[in-house]
Enzyme design. Structure first.
Site, short mmCIF file in Angstrom:
data_model
loop_
_atom_site.label_atom_id
_atom_site.label_comp_id
_atom_site.label_asym_id
_atom_site.label_seq_id
_atom_site.Cartn_x
_atom_site.Cartn_y
_atom_site.Cartn_z
N TRP A 51 14.04 22.27 -31.53
CA TRP A 51 13.25 21.56 -30.55
C TRP A 51 13.67 20.10 -30.53
CZ3 TRP A 51 9.55 17.66 -31.44
CH2 TRP A 51 8.64 17.43 -30.41
N ASN A 53 12.92 16.18 -28.61
CA ASN A 53 11.96 15.42 -27.82
C ASN A 53 12.46 13.98 -27.69
OD1 ASN A 53 9.63 15.22 -26.30
ND2 ASN A 53 8.31 14.89 -28.04
N ASP A 54 11.57 13.04 -27.83
CA ASP A 54 11.83 11.63 -27.55
C ASP A 54 13.17 11.12 -28.05
OD1 ASP A 54 9.15 12.04 -27.10
OD2 ASP A 54 8.46 10.63 -28.61
N TRP A 77 8.15 24.22 -35.38
CA TRP A 77 8.25 22.78 -35.15
C TRP A 77 7.18 21.95 -35.83
CZ3 TRP A 77 5.02 20.20 -31.48
CH2 TRP A 77 4.38 20.99 -30.54
#
Length: 182
Positions: A51, A53-54, A77
């Site tokens: 996973w 993200n940012d 996660w």
């Protein structure tokens, strides 16, 4: 069979009958690498599995662009780390080892969350990030440094202590997260 309208699936959770993700980690990893858009892996930064993200730090240093991002290679996660990739042309990406991971017994033992990176005049990279000491719980700003030319080796220079050890009494602040240092 999974049918998806035009768009992108950004998170997929797979669970067995007891709702535990571990027994199907291999299926999750396989699913995470199957892509129908053959241009997507070539032109978009993606970790091999897991996973993402940012983007936490995008810095250009010595002819290469480094991107640090919130990452979890864990299929459920729960563990937040900072992934790291570099490129010289923004098309071909090289995945480097995970830059920052939680450290047991410190204010980031439950995750290295969002933040930023700056490089000082001496070429030392400084990462400022949110550490999570309990889940759920308050986050606090942490600091790590890298003096390696490829920024692949990081050290948490505060001895596991947050940059801000506490908050002033009476102001109602209980957490500080996502530090942005420029």
């Amino acid at each position: 069979m999974l049918t998806v309208p035009v768009g992108e699936v950004t998170e997929v959770g797979l669970f067995d009958a007891e709702r535990t993700p571990r027994p199907i980690a291999a299926a999750y990893a396989r699913l995470a690498t199957e892509r129908t858009d053959h241009n997507h892996p070539r032109f978009h930064l993606r970790p091999p599995t897991g996973w993402v993200n940012d983007p936490n730090g995008v810095v250009h240093h010595e002819g290469r662009t480094h991107v640090f991002f919130q990452y979890s290679r864990d299929p459920d996660w729960l563990i937040r780390e900072w992934g790291h990739a570099v490129t010289s042309d923004l098309v071909h990406w090289e995945q480097l080892p995970v830059a920052l991971s939680p450290t047991s017994g410190t204010p980031d033992e439950w995750g290295v969350w969002s933040g930023s990176i700056v490089i000082d005049d001496a070429g030392t990279a400084h990462a400022f990030y949110s550490g999570l000491s309990t889940a759920p719980g308050p986050q606090c700003p942490m600091h790590a440094v890298s003096t390696s030319p490829d920024q692949a080796t990081w050290h948490k220079d505060t001895g596991g202590k947050p940059v801000v050890a506490g908050f002033p009494e009476g102001v109602g602040v209980h957490t500080m997260r996502d530090p942005s240092v420029r």
